[in-house]
Design a protein around this motif. Structure first.
Motif, PDB file in Angstrom:
ATOM      1  N   ARG A 178       0.833  -1.191   0.000  1.00 15.95           N
ATOM      2  CA  ARG A 178       0.000   0.000   0.000  1.00 15.95           C
ATOM      3  C   ARG A 178       0.871   1.245   0.000  1.00 15.95           C
ATOM      4  O   ARG A 178       1.992   1.235   0.464  1.00 15.95           O
ATOM      5  N   GLY A 179       0.343   2.331  -0.522  1.00 15.47           N
ATOM      6  CA  GLY A 179       1.048   3.604  -0.516  1.00 15.47           C
ATOM      7  C   GLY A 179       2.027   3.745  -1.666  1.00 15.47           C
ATOM      8  O   GLY A 179       2.065   2.937  -2.586  1.00 15.47           O
ATOM      9  N   ARG A 180       2.796   4.805  -1.585  1.00 16.63           N
ATOM     10  CA  ARG A 180       3.788   5.072  -2.630  1.00 16.63           C
ATOM     11  C   ARG A 180       4.990   4.154  -2.482  1.00 16.63           C
ATOM     12  O   ARG A 180       5.330   3.763  -1.373  1.00 16.63           O
ATOM     13  N   PRO A 181       5.654   3.846  -3.587  1.00 14.63           N
ATOM     14  CA  PRO A 181       6.892   3.054  -3.491  1.00 14.63           C
ATOM     15  C   PRO A 181       7.942   3.836  -2.708  1.00 14.63           C
ATOM     16  O   PRO A 181       8.021   5.059  -2.793  1.00 14.63           O
ATOM     17  N   ARG A 182       8.764   3.126  -1.935  1.00 17.14           N
ATOM     18  CA  ARG A 182       9.810   3.776  -1.137  1.00 17.14           C
ATOM     19  C   ARG A 182      10.920   4.298  -2.031  1.00 17.14           C
ATOM     20  O   ARG A 182      11.276   3.683  -3.025  1.00 17.14           O
ATOM     21  N   ASP A 183      11.472   5.426  -1.649  1.00 20.40           N
ATOM     22  CA  ASP A 183      12.593   6.028  -2.351  1.00 20.40           C
ATOM     23  C   ASP A 183      13.850   5.790  -1.519  1.00 20.40           C
ATOM     24  O   ASP A 183      13.976   6.316  -0.407  1.00 20.40           O
ATOM     25  N   ALA A 184      14.763   4.982  -2.022  1.00 18.24           N
ATOM     26  CA  ALA A 184      15.981   4.657  -1.274  1.00 18.24           C
ATOM     27  C   ALA A 184      16.806   5.911  -0.986  1.00 18.24           C
ATOM     28  O   ALA A 184      17.477   5.996   0.042  1.00 18.24           O
TER      29      ALA A 184
END
Length: 53
Positions: free
Chosen positions: A9-15
């Protein structure tokens, strides 16, 4: 639906965000110390809210 086929769920994580948060936290930690370290103070800038941290 199995775990392998379900989407997060939600936006993909930004490393890159993880690195920015760590750098901001270390900077604040050296300036104010552990006792005064807060989530608000550790945010690297606009767009990084409490849920991101």
């Amino acid at each position: 639906m199995s775990d392998s086929t379900s989407r997060a769920r939600g936006r993909p994580r930004d490393a890159g965000g993880d690195i920015a948060i760590l750098q901001a936290t270390l900077l604040v930690l050296t300036e104010v110390g552990y006792d005064q370290l807060t989530i608000d103070g550790s945010r690297p800038g606009p767009g990084a809210g409490k849920p991101t941290v």
